[in-house]
Scaffold this motif. Structure first.
Motif, short mmCIF file in Angstrom:
data_model
loop_
_atom_site.label_atom_id
_atom_site.label_comp_id
_atom_site.label_asym_id
_atom_site.label_seq_id
_atom_site.Cartn_x
_atom_site.Cartn_y
_atom_site.Cartn_z
N LYS A 152 43.32 -15.94 28.09
CA LYS A 152 43.80 -14.70 28.70
C LYS A 152 44.95 -14.95 29.67
CE LYS A 152 40.83 -11.75 26.98
NZ LYS A 152 41.18 -10.56 26.24
N GLU A 153 45.37 -16.18 29.77
CA GLU A 153 46.33 -16.55 30.80
C GLU A 153 47.75 -16.24 30.36
OE1 GLU A 153 46.41 -20.46 33.57
OE2 GLU A 153 46.46 -20.75 31.40
N LYS A 167 48.75 -8.28 25.67
CA LYS A 167 49.53 -7.30 24.91
C LYS A 167 49.71 -7.71 23.45
CE LYS A 167 52.12 -6.04 29.01
NZ LYS A 167 53.40 -6.17 29.71
N CYS A 168 49.22 -8.88 23.11
CA CYS A 168 49.49 -9.46 21.78
C CYS A 168 48.48 -8.94 20.76
CB CYS A 168 49.39 -10.98 21.88
SG CYS A 168 49.66 -11.85 20.32
N ILE A 169 48.97 -8.52 19.60
CA ILE A 169 48.06 -8.10 18.52
C ILE A 169 47.99 -9.16 17.42
CG2 ILE A 169 48.37 -5.63 18.97
CD1 ILE A 169 50.27 -5.59 16.51
N VAL A 170 48.52 -10.34 17.70
CA VAL A 170 48.45 -11.48 16.79
C VAL A 170 48.96 -11.13 15.39
CG1 VAL A 170 47.06 -13.51 16.25
CG2 VAL A 170 46.33 -12.00 18.07
N CYS A 171 50.08 -10.44 15.35
CA CYS A 171 50.67 -10.06 14.06
C CYS A 171 51.43 -11.23 13.44
CB CYS A 171 51.62 -8.88 14.23
SG CYS A 171 53.11 -9.24 15.19
N THR A 188 51.93 -21.30 17.06
CA THR A 188 50.80 -21.13 16.15
C THR A 188 49.83 -20.13 16.78
OG1 THR A 188 49.16 -22.32 14.84
CG2 THR A 188 49.41 -23.02 17.12
N VAL A 189 48.87 -19.66 16.00
CA VAL A 189 47.83 -18.77 16.51
C VAL A 189 46.58 -19.58 16.73
CG1 VAL A 189 46.40 -16.76 16.01
CG2 VAL A 189 48.78 -16.81 15.23
N SER A 196 42.08 -14.53 20.63
CA SER A 196 43.20 -15.13 19.91
C SER A 196 44.48 -15.00 20.72
CB SER A 196 43.37 -14.47 18.53
OG SER A 196 43.46 -13.07 18.68
N ARG A 197 45.36 -15.96 20.57
CA ARG A 197 46.63 -15.93 21.28
C ARG A 197 47.62 -16.88 20.60
NH1 ARG A 197 46.95 -17.55 27.04
NH2 ARG A 197 49.05 -18.09 26.48
N ILE A 198 48.89 -16.74 21.00
CA ILE A 198 49.93 -17.62 20.48
C ILE A 198 50.05 -18.80 21.44
CG2 ILE A 198 52.36 -17.79 19.84
CD1 ILE A 198 50.76 -15.72 18.20
N THR A 199 50.08 -20.00 20.89
CA THR A 199 50.27 -21.18 21.72
C THR A 199 51.24 -22.13 21.01
OG1 THR A 199 48.63 -22.68 20.79
CG2 THR A 199 47.82 -21.05 22.36
#
Ligand code: FES
Length: 257
Positions: A152-153, A167-171, A188-189, A196-199
């Motif tokens: 969540k950071e 705010k990410c919908i992991v599209c 990557t997801v 889930s998040r982008i890292t």
């Protein structure tokens, strides 16, 4: 919508009663646009291969069951496609309601009318959110480099832009833009659902990736999850313009008074 296709062969189909002829292999979404019909979408654009993750662009094909995604389904000769039935509208509102439940209500991009997702919620006629914004809580930024990022950071490690997983919908548009427009495999997801998040992979922040700060991911993001720091710090610009320089060929937005 989706990237252009080159082919010597063409197919002719009907979309919402309009006949349209396109090169074979063209997506139904792109064919619809050629016919002047805008199919709701969030995870597709002209620059990257379609992925079919947001499920907003569903259509009905007469004589066939199901509701295929128009961004990943090729136009076929002789088919008749409907993009605006009651069933499709209900599905789209349901999908958008879930996305908005995972999006902070205090989003500056939404307030400024600069959030593609919020604008799309209006387009599909979403007027309520029965699920609240339970999944949208975000945490304050913490020092990057001392440890990996948590789910969540905020990731403020890049000097030019920040990433807010709330705010990410992991599209995955950012991941695909990075790979296909810039030729870099920086993102990557990770995780599932609200987690889930982008890292940059291995739970690492953006700055520790192969990122060259080209801005392709920021341009592609439909939700304000990836945003230029100058915009976050100074507020939304009154006007913006897109320019393309010889350096990367991707194009960057700059603040214009
Ligand atoms: Fe087709 Fe997202 S635009 S599934």
């Amino acid at each position: 919508g989706t990237p252009a296709v080159r082919s010597d062969k063409t197919v002719t189909l009907t979309i919402d009663g309009k006949s349209v002829t396109v090169p074979e292999g063209t997506s139904i979404m792109r064919a619809a646009r050629q016919a002047g019909i805008a199919v709701p979408k969030l995870c597709a654009n002209d620059m990257v291969k379609s992925f079919g993750s947001c499920r907003l662009c569903l259509v009905e094909i007469e004589g066939k069951g199901g509701t295929p995604a128009s961004c990943t389904t090729p136009a076929m000769d002789g088919i008749s496609v409907n993009t605006k039935t009651d069933r499709l509208n209900t599905i789209r509102r349901g999908v958008m309601e879930l996305y908005m439940s995972d999006h902070p209500e205090d989003c500056a991009a939404c307030a400024a009318g600069d959030c593609e997702m919020a604008n799309m919620a209006e387009t599909v006629g979403l007027k309520q959110n029965r699920y609240g914004d339970e999944g949208a809580n975000h945490l304050e930024p913490s020092p990057i480099g001392e440890h990996g990022v948590n789910f969540k950071e905020l990731d403020v490690s890049n000097p030019y832009f920040a990433y807010d997983p709330a705010k990410c919908i992991v599209c995955s548009l950012c991941v695909r833009a990075c790979e296909e427009q810039q030729g870099t495999f920086a993102l990557t997801v990770e995780g599932r659902g609200f987690e889930s998040r982008i890292t940059a992979g291995m739970d690492e922040p953006f700055l520790q990736s192969e990122c060259v700060s080209c801005g392709a991911c920021v341009q592609a993001c439909p939700t304000g999850a990836l945003q230029e720091k100058s915009i976050i710090e100074m507020g939304m610009p009154d006007h913006s313009a897109v320019t393309t320089c010889a350096y990367c060929g991707v194009g960057c937005s700059f603040k214009a008074e």
